[in-house]
Write a protein that holds these residues in place. Structure first.
Motif, PDB file in Angstrom:
ATOM      1  N   SER A  76       0.836  -1.193   0.000  1.00 14.54           N
ATOM      2  CA  SER A  76       0.000   0.000   0.000  1.00 14.54           C
ATOM      3  C   SER A  76       0.874   1.248   0.000  1.00 14.54           C
ATOM      4  O   SER A  76       2.020   1.246   0.470  1.00 14.54           O
ATOM      5  CB  SER A  76      -0.926   0.011   1.214  1.00 14.54           C
ATOM      6  OG  SER A  76      -0.167   0.162   2.404  1.00 14.54           O
ATOM      7  N   ASP A 227      -2.625   4.417  -7.683  1.00 13.12           N
ATOM      8  CA  ASP A 227      -3.273   3.322  -6.961  1.00 13.12           C
ATOM      9  C   ASP A 227      -4.439   2.737  -7.746  1.00 13.12           C
ATOM     10  O   ASP A 227      -4.706   1.537  -7.680  1.00 13.12           O
ATOM     11  CB  ASP A 227      -3.774   3.813  -5.602  1.00 13.12           C
ATOM     12  CG  ASP A 227      -2.625   4.095  -4.646  1.00 13.12           C
ATOM     13  OD1 ASP A 227      -1.522   3.587  -4.907  1.00 13.12           O
ATOM     14  OD2 ASP A 227      -2.830   4.811  -3.658  1.00 13.12           O
ATOM     15  N   ASN A 231      -4.712  -1.166  -8.609  1.00 11.16           N
ATOM     16  CA  ASN A 231      -5.880  -1.958  -8.209  1.00 11.16           C
ATOM     17  C   ASN A 231      -6.482  -2.686  -9.400  1.00 11.16           C
ATOM     18  O   ASN A 231      -6.917  -3.835  -9.299  1.00 11.16           O
ATOM     19  CB  ASN A 231      -6.926  -1.059  -7.554  1.00 11.16           C
ATOM     20  CG  ASN A 231      -6.465  -0.525  -6.212  1.00 11.16           C
ATOM     21  OD1 ASN A 231      -5.639  -1.140  -5.547  1.00 11.16           O
ATOM     22  ND2 ASN A 231      -6.999   0.627  -5.809  1.00 11.16           N
TER      23      ASN A 231
END
Length: 270
Positions: A76, A227, A231
């Motif tokens: 993350s 991100d 994803n």
């Protein structure tokens, strides 16, 4: 990642230059100088070059490129921010200890402090680096900071980080040269004794490390993807249905290419 092989070559060059520089500075202080100690003598001063090169510069370089390592893209963004901040904090700690060693040695030997350009620039870089850490932690690790502030500060954060990294390397080279000029008496530095040649090679390795780090950190194609893109890749790799989050990158490229062929045929018909 585009040009992954080129990235591996640059990363290997940076790692090799950085690690060999650490070996060189250890060899310098242990073999050519008085070793390491904390007694107010010359051996205490040797903590300064050791911690500056192996701690401040090397760890700061790793912190700069840690976001660009593709093996960390599965982590993350928040975890990578903490790793980035931790590496920079460790580098700042090493630099602070090295400055304490210099002041302690100068005070014990009745040598004036802060008289050279090397010391002025070094202290300025340490203070600015500390301010950079404080501002960055406040803006990027405090959850209450507005997103607009983070986006606006990012170009400044990157520019200051790169500038300080390059400046510290330049200041370190000044300090290395200054130490050789004052420390070598018989033979002198101008006579190119083995220690002078050895340390000059170490300085060139330090420059190579800095160039490799800046090259890796400034290539747009090696930047960590957003991100949302990560994803999408992770969902596609897991074999799940991706229709809810939008088309995949390959589908979008295929659709764009198909639309381009249709436009070409229409213009040809006209």
């Amino acid at each position: 990642m585009e040009d992954f092989r080129h990235f591996l070559v640059a990363l290997s060059a940076a790692a090799a230059a950085g690690l060999v520089t650490i070996v060189f500075v250890l060899k310098w202080v242990l073999h050519f100088r008085e070793g390491l100690a904390w007694d107010g003598g010359p051996a205490e001063f040797n903590w300064h070059p050791l911690l500056m090169l192996s701690g401040f510069i090397f760890l700061n370089g790793v912190a700069i490129i840690v976001f660009r390592l593709p093996w960390t893209w599965k982590c993350s963004k928040l975890i990578m921010k903490f790793i980035h901040a931790g590496l920079n904090l460790a580098a700042f700690t090493c630099a602070t200890i090295s400055f304490v060693a210099v002041f302690d040695f100068h005070n014990a030997a009745n040598i004036p402090n802060m008289y050279s350009l090397h010391s002025w620039l070094g202290l300025a870089a340490l203070i600015l680096f500390g301010l950079q850490i404080v501002l960055s932690v406040t803006i990027y690790l405090v959850p209450f900071t507005p997103v607009s502030w983070r986006a606006a500060f990012m170009p400044v954060h990157v520019f200051v980080g790169h500038s300080l990294f390059g400046s510290v390397i330049a200041v370190a080279l000044m300090g290395i040269t200054e130490k050789l000029i004052f420390g070598l008496n018989n033979p002198k530095y101008k006579d190119s004794p083995p220690e002078a040649i050895f340390v000059n090679v170490m300085g060139m390795l330090l420059v190579a490390y800095g160039v490799a780090i800046l090259w890796i950190s400034t290539r747009p194609s090696w930047k960590r993807p957003r991100d949302e893109v990560l994803n999408t890749w992770n969902t596609s790799a897991g074999g799940e249905d991706t229709t809810k989050v939008g088309p995949s990158l390959s589908q979008m490229s295929d659709e764009t290419e198909a639309d381009g062929h249709v436009d070409v045929r229409r213009r040809g018909n006209k």
